[in-house]
Design a protein around this motif. Structure first.
Motif, PDB file in Angstrom:
ATOM      1  N   GLY A   1       0.769  -1.207  -0.211  1.00  0.00           N
ATOM      2  CA  GLY A   1      -0.013  -0.043  -0.004  1.00  0.00           C
ATOM      3  C   GLY A   1       0.762   1.302   0.054  1.00  0.00           C
ATOM      4  O   GLY A   1       0.095   2.310  -0.103  1.00  0.00           O
ATOM      5  N   GLN A   2       2.089   1.023  -0.023  1.00  0.00           N
ATOM      6  CA  GLN A   2       3.163   2.421   0.012  1.00  0.00           C
ATOM      7  C   GLN A   2       3.614   2.336  -1.071  1.00  0.00           C
ATOM      8  O   GLN A   2       3.899   1.288  -1.908  1.00  0.00           O
ATOM      9  CB  GLN A   2       3.885   2.393   1.190  1.00  0.00           C
ATOM     10  CG  GLN A   2       3.343   2.645   2.362  1.00  0.00           C
ATOM     11  CD  GLN A   2       4.208   2.735   3.825  1.00  0.00           C
ATOM     12  OE1 GLN A   2       5.317   3.021   3.516  1.00  0.00           O
ATOM     13  NE2 GLN A   2       3.654   2.426   4.988  1.00  0.00           N
ATOM     14  N   PRO A   3       4.368   3.518  -1.822  1.00  0.00           N
ATOM     15  CA  PRO A   3       5.149   3.616  -3.020  1.00  0.00           C
ATOM     16  C   PRO A   3       6.310   2.811  -2.786  1.00  0.00           C
ATOM     17  O   PRO A   3       6.863   2.390  -1.704  1.00  0.00           O
ATOM     18  CB  PRO A   3       5.589   5.112  -3.069  1.00  0.00           C
ATOM     19  CG  PRO A   3       4.630   5.832  -1.973  1.00  0.00           C
ATOM     20  CD  PRO A   3       4.201   4.852  -1.050  1.00  0.00           C
ATOM     21  N   VAL A   4       6.934   2.433  -3.990  1.00  0.00           N
ATOM     22  CA  VAL A   4       8.236   1.477  -4.191  1.00  0.00           C
ATOM     23  C   VAL A   4       9.217   2.645  -4.168  1.00  0.00           C
ATOM     24  O   VAL A   4       9.134   3.785  -5.073  1.00  0.00           O
ATOM     25  CB  VAL A   4       8.056   0.801  -5.381  1.00  0.00           C
ATOM     26  CG1 VAL A   4       9.610   0.222  -5.644  1.00  0.00           C
ATOM     27  CG2 VAL A   4       7.229  -0.435  -5.401  1.00  0.00           C
ATOM     28  N   VAL A   5      10.208   2.463  -3.507  1.00  0.00           N
ATOM     29  CA  VAL A   5      11.307   3.451  -3.301  1.00  0.00           C
ATOM     30  C   VAL A   5      12.629   2.971  -3.742  1.00  0.00           C
ATOM     31  O   VAL A   5      13.072   1.631  -3.073  1.00  0.00           O
ATOM     32  CB  VAL A   5      11.185   4.076  -1.743  1.00  0.00           C
ATOM     33  CG1 VAL A   5      12.614   5.124  -1.951  1.00  0.00           C
ATOM     34  CG2 VAL A   5      10.399   4.911  -1.683  1.00  0.00           C
ATOM     35  N   CYS A   6      13.465   3.373  -4.409  1.00  0.00           N
ATOM     36  CA  CYS A   6      14.983   2.744  -4.939  1.00  0.00           C
ATOM     37  C   CYS A   6      15.997   3.971  -4.858  1.00  0.00           C
ATOM     38  O   CYS A   6      15.304   5.050  -5.095  1.00  0.00           O
ATOM     39  CB  CYS A   6      14.843   2.038  -6.027  1.00  0.00           C
ATOM     40  SG  CYS A   6      14.211   2.764  -7.513  1.00  0.00           S
ATOM     41  N   TYR A   7      17.011   3.709  -4.701  1.00  0.00           N
ATOM     42  CA  TYR A   7      18.178   4.531  -4.900  1.00  0.00           C
ATOM     43  C   TYR A   7      19.156   4.199  -5.625  1.00  0.00           C
ATOM     44  O   TYR A   7      19.457   2.821  -5.954  1.00  0.00           O
ATOM     45  CB  TYR A   7      18.974   4.657  -3.335  1.00  0.00           C
ATOM     46  CG  TYR A   7      17.920   5.148  -2.249  1.00  0.00           C
ATOM     47  CD1 TYR A   7      17.743   6.316  -1.819  1.00  0.00           C
ATOM     48  CD2 TYR A   7      17.212   4.102  -1.399  1.00  0.00           C
ATOM     49  CE1 TYR A   7      16.883   6.670  -0.694  1.00  0.00           C
ATOM     50  CE2 TYR A   7      16.479   4.473  -0.417  1.00  0.00           C
ATOM     51  CZ  TYR A   7      16.313   5.624  -0.087  1.00  0.00           C
ATOM     52  OH  TYR A   7      15.491   5.986   0.979  1.00  0.00           O
ATOM     53  N   SER A   8      19.808   5.033  -6.339  1.00  0.00           N
ATOM     54  CA  SER A   8      20.933   4.898  -7.377  1.00  0.00           C
ATOM     55  C   SER A   8      22.169   5.867  -7.239  1.00  0.00           C
ATOM     56  O   SER A   8      22.000   7.081  -7.175  1.00  0.00           O
ATOM     57  CB  SER A   8      20.341   4.538  -8.643  1.00  0.00           C
ATOM     58  OG  SER A   8      21.676   4.210  -9.670  1.00  0.00           O
ATOM     59  N   GLY A   9      23.439   5.479  -7.527  1.00  0.00           N
ATOM     60  CA  GLY A   9      24.645   6.299  -7.686  1.00  0.00           C
ATOM     61  C   GLY A   9      24.960   6.482  -9.050  1.00  0.00           C
ATOM     62  O   GLY A   9      24.666   5.548  -9.747  1.00  0.00           O
ATOM     63  N   ASP A  10      25.484   7.710  -9.194  1.00  0.00           N
ATOM     64  CA  ASP A  10      26.019   8.121 -10.520  1.00  0.00           C
ATOM     65  C   ASP A  10      27.418   7.975 -10.418  1.00  0.00           C
ATOM     66  O   ASP A  10      28.122   9.021  -9.739  1.00  0.00           O
ATOM     67  CB  ASP A  10      25.565   9.561 -10.893  1.00  0.00           C
ATOM     68  CG  ASP A  10      26.036   9.608 -12.261  1.00  0.00           C
ATOM     69  OD1 ASP A  10      26.905   9.110 -13.074  1.00  0.00           O
ATOM     70  OD2 ASP A  10      25.635  11.004 -12.863  1.00  0.00           O
ATOM     71  N   ASP A  11      28.149   6.873 -10.843  1.00  0.00           N
ATOM     72  CA  ASP A  11      29.493   6.713 -10.315  1.00  0.00           C
ATOM     73  C   ASP A  11      30.497   7.426 -11.701  1.00  0.00           C
ATOM     74  O   ASP A  11      31.026   7.099 -12.565  1.00  0.00           O
ATOM     75  CB  ASP A  11      29.878   5.280 -10.806  1.00  0.00           C
ATOM     76  CG  ASP A  11      31.333   5.160 -10.256  1.00  0.00           C
ATOM     77  OD1 ASP A  11      31.916   5.796  -9.695  1.00  0.00           O
ATOM     78  OD2 ASP A  11      31.806   3.973 -10.639  1.00  0.00           O
ATOM     79  N   ALA A  12      30.497   8.481 -11.079  1.00  0.00           N
ATOM     80  CA  ALA A  12      31.754   9.552 -11.777  1.00  0.00           C
ATOM     81  C   ALA A  12      31.957  10.836 -10.816  1.00  0.00           C
ATOM     82  O   ALA A  12      31.414  11.241  -9.862  1.00  0.00           O
ATOM     83  CB  ALA A  12      31.176  10.065 -13.259  1.00  0.00           C
ATOM     84  N   ARG A  13      33.112  11.188 -11.166  1.00  0.00           N
ATOM     85  CA  ARG A  13      33.718  12.498 -10.165  1.00  0.00           C
ATOM     86  C   ARG A  13      32.550  13.430 -10.021  1.00  0.00           C
ATOM     87  O   ARG A  13      32.189  14.091 -11.008  1.00  0.00           O
ATOM     88  CB  ARG A  13      34.979  12.980 -10.802  1.00  0.00           C
ATOM     89  CG  ARG A  13      36.127  11.985 -10.438  1.00  0.00           C
ATOM     90  CD  ARG A  13      36.525  11.836  -9.181  1.00  0.00           C
ATOM     91  NE  ARG A  13      37.868  10.766  -8.968  1.00  0.00           N
ATOM     92  CZ  ARG A  13      38.767  11.083  -9.323  1.00  0.00           C
ATOM     93  NH1 ARG A  13      39.272  12.357  -9.615  1.00  0.00           N
ATOM     94  NH2 ARG A  13      39.949  10.379  -9.147  1.00  0.00           N
ATOM     95  N   PHE A  14      32.308  13.806  -8.861  1.00  0.00           N
ATOM     96  CA  PHE A  14      31.533  14.916  -8.536  1.00  0.00           C
ATOM     97  C   PHE A  14      30.029  14.868  -9.230  1.00  0.00           C
ATOM     98  O   PHE A  14      29.391  15.744  -9.302  1.00  0.00           O
ATOM     99  CB  PHE A  14      32.010  16.367  -9.026  1.00  0.00           C
ATOM    100  CG  PHE A  14      33.500  16.421  -8.591  1.00  0.00           C
ATOM    101  CD1 PHE A  14      33.813  16.575  -7.089  1.00  0.00           C
ATOM    102  CD2 PHE A  14      34.628  16.736  -9.291  1.00  0.00           C
ATOM    103  CE1 PHE A  14      35.116  16.413  -6.740  1.00  0.00           C
ATOM    104  CE2 PHE A  14      35.742  16.845  -9.010  1.00  0.00           C
ATOM    105  CZ  PHE A  14      36.153  16.856  -7.663  1.00  0.00           C
TER     106      PHE A  14
END
Length: 673
Positions: free
Chosen positions: A374-387
């Protein structure tokens, strides 16, 4: 075929194929935010130890026992730490066994072609790919002894793949080519087929050894596999090509680094350093490519577009404008890369899907918060480059276990993180009309925002991070962890009591607690571990790392069901076992306790490799870990002379091959306990 290609000079701490910095904005650097926060606490507390401890223990909600000032829980780590190593072997603690499994070239389908330098490009399409990376074990009928092992293949090292390369002066990025600069088409096919993902049925026999089982679900997803585009970018002018005039399809997935597993039990492969594969001869390149590192007159990492014969599946890697419109050439081909690719491992006839609403950038991987009915799906991701940045996706529709599928990832909101000096943070929406993302500012609609996710994050003022790599979510507290591999930009003049290291070569791990559910728009953050040697590294409580815990360049990250934090390192082959990295030895894997901060080294790998990828059977009694690019430290001159730095895993005079480790306890117990 006598002219080896040699790449140009790159930042010496970057590994082969890593993307150089391409962020031109004046957005805050995470290092500046951390330095300011630590400096303020230094003034208040008066010592480096106190300052480090303050920045690393901020009493997050449900945080560590040390941070909260309560009695520490008993250790979760039950093995004896091992020392650093520079030998050409895999070392694990006493009481553990290691089996080498599915090295590059292992046959899994078709006529089961044997691994060989003479194997054809078609053969490679039925063999395990190269440069093993992120992976997951999908049990069959709930078994911990029989399942589908699904793993990524990040890139290739052509000199170790082709018979024609032997004796040439090739470094880890070099490849054979003809006098006119063209490439052998079958070699290019082999390299493309060595990319992507392998789905392998694996079963443990009665003697404890794991073996490949021939099965209709065994398959290769490669750099040539037809794939569907889904979400807001699909069907737009950004992705129309000669191959797919309606912008609904693309071919292949490349540079698959870390991975993810959805709550509905499918696999997600990340497309990381994909931009380097494309050539572009146009005089001007717009932000859809330039902001991702594709430069004018670029040639492409392996020059696949130069394959002899000019076949369309190879020519598409030239993104130059050659036709009258994007439907007549491949100027938009790079815009079909940089996504998370969803794969159903149980259905060999399923078409992989690129989920564009998760954003287009150099995805290291994706990690999901525990799905709640009943709650939103949440996911995280990193952008692997400098800064670059850390992102979060929150679905528009709620999770319903009975009906959930990948379409949940096609509607929602993509956010990017902004870290504040006081230990707080906020998620900035990358959505039309929000935070200045308007047509007047160059963002006409949602597709424009997503295909230019980096530019959108620049515009809203996200915090520049030091190469965000893998993420993990604590199953008990909900805290989110991310590895930040390194940041060499700090100068000697910037060193002070609160910032003891000029040019941070070693990296750190950050964690945060959302203010409420994972869908919240604010969070509280702290430093979990500061990587380094015994002088510069710090435990959770701010005390120096001891010899059994020193490490550098944290990369792979995973938290097991008992909350042990598994940390894998990727010291670049350009600096491993040399200079200020010599003390760390070969790349390794460690285990940390999230409550006490205790940290112990569990595994060391052979020469020239990266330890990456981690998966466990449901009973926690078998651990799978990948060893990528052993022998990558072999110089071009040494390769020509046959003097390799590694012969792992076969030993003798064999060429090195990436492979999976299968780790068990001699007493059959839970790994790490």
């Amino acid at each position: 075929m006598t002219q080896p290609r040699q790449p140009g000079q790159v930042d010496p701490i970057l590994a082969a194929g890593d993307e150089p910095a391409s962020n031109p904005t004046s957005n805050d650097y995470f290092g500046d935010i951390l330095a300011a926060r630590m400096h303020r606490r230094t003034l208040l507390r008066g010592s480096l130890a106190a300052a480090v401890a303050a920045a690393m223990s901020t009493a997050l909600p449900f945080g560590s026992a040390l941070a909260a000032g309560t009695q520490a829980a008993p250790t979760r780590i039950g093995f004896q730490a091992i020392p650093v190593s520079n030998t050409d072997s895999v070392v694990v603690p006493e009481g553990y066994n290691v089996q080498t499994f599915i090295p590059w070239g292992t046959p899994i389908s078709g006529s089961m072609p044997a691994a060989s330098l003479e194997a054809s490009g078609d053969d490679q399409g039925h063999q395990v790919g190269s440069h093993h990376d992120g992976m997951h074990f999908f049990p069959l009928e709930g078994s911990s002894r029989d399942g589908l092992l699904v793993l990524n293949h990040e890139y290739v090292e052509p000199r170790f793949m082709h018979a024609e390369a032997q004796g040439l002066a090739l470094d880890s990025e070099g490849f054979p080519q003809y006098e006119d600069g063209s490439r052998d088409a079958d070699q290019v096919l082999k390299e493309l087929n060595a990319h992507g993902v392998s789905v392998v049925r694996a079963r443990q026999s009665d003697d404890g050894q794991w073996q490949v089982i021939e099965d209709e679900r065994n398959r290769r997803i490669t750099g040539l596999t037809p794939m569907r585009l889904a979400g807001p970018v699909a069907g737009t002018e950004h992705v129309t090509t000669k191959y797919s005039p309606d912008g609904s399809m693309t071919r292949g997935t490349l540079n698959n680094c870390a991975n993810g597993v959805t709550p509905w039990n499918t696999y997600l492969a990340a497309e990381e350093n994909w931009a380097g594969y494309f050539a572009n001869q146009d005089a001007e390149i717009d932000r859809r490519q330039a902001r991702y590192g594709i430069e004018s007159r670029s040639e492409g990492r392996y020059q696949w577009h130069r394959a002899a014969g000019g076949a369309d599946e190879f020519a598409r890697f030239d993104a130059s404008s050659r036709g009258a419109s994007p439907r007549e050439d491949y100027r938009n081909e790079p815009h079909g890369f940089g996504y998370m690719v969803e794969i159903d491992p149980y259905d060999p006839s399923s078409i992989p899907v690129k989920r564009t609403h998760l954003g287009r950038f150099a995805h290291e991987g994706v990690v999901f918060a525990p799905a709640v009915e009943g709650q939103p799906v949440v996911c995280y991701s990193g952008d692997d480059a400098r800064f670059e940045y850390i992102y979060k996706f929150v679905s528009a529709k709620p999770y319903q276990a009975a009906s959930a599928d990948g379409s949940l990832l096609d509607e929602g909101t993509l956010y990017v993180a902004k870290f504040h000096e006081d230990g707080s943070g906020e998620w900035l929406a990358l959505a039309p009309g929000e935070n200045g993302l308007t047509p007047e500012n160059g963002f006409a609609d949602l597709a424009e925002i997503l295909v230019n996710a980096r530019s959108a994050a620049d515009h809203v003022g996200a915090t520049k991070m030091d190469r965000p790599e893998w993420g993990a979510v604590d199953p008990a507290t909900g805290q989110v962890y991310f590895t930040l591999t390194n940041n060499t930009r700090r100068s000697e003049e910037q060193v002070d009591a609160a910032n003891p290291r000029a040019e941070n070569h070693f990296g750190h791990i950050v964690r945060w607690q959302e203010d409420g559910t994972h869908a919240a728009e604010r969070f509280q953050w702290e430093i979990f571990l500061l990587a380094g040697d015994q002088e510069s590294g710090r435990h959770l409580d701010g005390t120096p790392l001891d010899q059994e815990a020193i490490f550098a360049s944290p990369d792979g990250l995973w938290i097991d069901p008992d909350r042990r934090v598994w940390i894998q390192t990727d010291i670049s082959e350009s600096v491993v076992n040399s200079g200020n990295h010599e003390v760390f030895g070969n790349n390794q894997m460690l285990v940390a306790d999230p409550e006490t901060g205790e940290l112990k080294r569990f595994l060391t790998g052979p020469v020239g490799q990266e330890i990456t990828g981690i998966a466990m059977t449901p009973d926690q009694r078998t651990l799978f870990v990948n060893v990528q690019h052993p022998g990558a430290t072999t110089s071009a001159e040494a390769f020509a002379a046959g003097e390799l730095t590694s012969h792992w895993p076969e030993g003798g005079s064999a060429l090195p091959r990436s492979a999976t480790l299968v780790i068990t306890r001699e007493d059959g117990g839970i790994i790490g306990a």
